[in-house]
Design a protein around this motif. Sequence first.
Motif, short mmCIF file in Angstrom:
data_model
loop_
_atom_site.label_atom_id
_atom_site.label_comp_id
_atom_site.label_asym_id
_atom_site.label_seq_id
_atom_site.Cartn_x
_atom_site.Cartn_y
_atom_site.Cartn_z
N TRP A 65 0.76 -1.08 -0.31
CA TRP A 65 0.07 0.06 -0.14
C TRP A 65 0.73 1.18 0.06
O TRP A 65 1.72 1.41 0.85
N ASP A 66 0.62 2.28 -1.01
CA ASP A 66 1.38 3.33 -1.16
C ASP A 66 0.95 4.63 -0.42
O ASP A 66 1.49 5.79 -0.52
N ASN A 133 -6.36 0.50 1.56
CA ASN A 133 -5.82 -0.34 2.34
C ASN A 133 -6.32 -1.49 3.11
O ASN A 133 -5.71 -2.39 3.87
N THR A 134 -7.79 -1.51 2.89
CA THR A 134 -8.44 -2.58 3.37
C THR A 134 -8.94 -3.43 1.94
O THR A 134 -9.45 -3.25 1.18
N VAL A 135 -8.36 -4.69 2.30
CA VAL A 135 -8.23 -5.81 1.17
C VAL A 135 -9.18 -6.93 1.72
O VAL A 135 -8.93 -7.47 2.69
N GLU A 136 -10.27 -7.58 0.92
CA GLU A 136 -10.71 -8.75 1.26
C GLU A 136 -9.89 -9.94 0.45
O GLU A 136 -9.82 -9.82 -0.84
N LEU A 137 -9.42 -10.92 1.09
CA LEU A 137 -8.57 -11.88 0.66
C LEU A 137 -9.61 -13.22 0.68
O LEU A 137 -10.26 -13.37 1.70
N GLY A 164 3.09 -4.17 9.66
CA GLY A 164 2.07 -3.52 8.65
C GLY A 164 0.87 -4.25 8.15
O GLY A 164 0.22 -3.83 7.35
N LEU A 165 0.29 -5.28 9.06
CA LEU A 165 -0.70 -5.93 8.73
C LEU A 165 -1.74 -6.30 10.03
O LEU A 165 -1.14 -6.48 11.11
N GLN A 166 -2.94 -5.81 9.67
CA GLN A 166 -4.11 -6.21 10.60
C GLN A 166 -5.07 -7.11 10.07
O GLN A 166 -5.34 -6.74 8.99
N THR A 188 -1.26 -1.25 7.21
CA THR A 188 -1.25 -0.03 8.25
C THR A 188 -0.06 0.48 8.01
O THR A 188 0.21 1.77 8.44
N GLU A 189 1.11 0.21 7.06
CA GLU A 189 2.07 1.00 6.91
C GLU A 189 2.39 1.34 5.46
O GLU A 189 2.49 0.25 4.87
#
Length: 280
Positions: A65-66, A133-137, A164-166, A188-189
């Motif tokens: 995520w940039d 930055n919210t992604v559904e996998l 960097g992940l929640q 998150t980062e």
Amino acid sequence: MSGTTTAPLRVEIYSLYGDAKPSEAASPSLRGSLPARAVQQCPPVAAASGFGWYVYPPIDFALRWDGQDTEWTLLTENEPTRWRSLAGGYDGKLPDAADELQAAPEQFRGDLDIFDRYGASIPFLDADPRSANTVELVTGVVARTSPGWCLIARGAPNWPAQRGLQLYEGVVETDWYTSLLPTILRLTEAGQVVRFYRNIPLMCLQPVHRSTLEAFRNAELVTGEGLPAWPADVWSDFVALRRRRQDPEIRSSYRREQSRRVRENATYQPIGVVEADQPS
């Protein structure tokens, strides 16, 4: 309260991907990485670590995520191959996902139109266009449980959190919801490359009975701030346990108490494990 926590539990976990690592029981020793002292002398840690079933990603991949948009890529020899943007709600799909559908048994083929909205393929990644930055996998995993039982989808217990992940947690009513289990990730980062591996657990599925959820909603919570608010019996139990903990001649007081209760009560079932599992 309806239902009972003694209802028999059967859990079925299926994957749309034929070569995905199958789900397996969570490891009390984190597959050998938990310190031996924690496994042998701290049953609460081992019990929590071994509670549930691991779910794995179907492939090695990474997210980045940039600060504005999210990209994803497959990993080859642990390195990104080609970054692809998920901007604008674009769906990311695995290159061989359509082949998995073509391998469906004949009796299933008439229903493959349920994947038409994904281009006759299996969905994999979808970034929220309102919050990139919210992604559904979509791991391709479908679970079914006995009537009255649900599954909590959460991060693998006691595995170190990845920078960097929640991972969002959810309670899924899998006794009727026989569909793809949602896995919501939050990056998150900005600029941090977050890697996922098909042989490292992504999340853990833990069973919970509906009656437990109902009991929680109707539970009476009693709190006490400061020692004057403590009931005498709570203080007495606390003191007795702390005295054993401070006795230099007594080790593993928690496990010793478990053993004592087993000896004195044939119906008592301790929570935890006696022997650590082997690393895989």
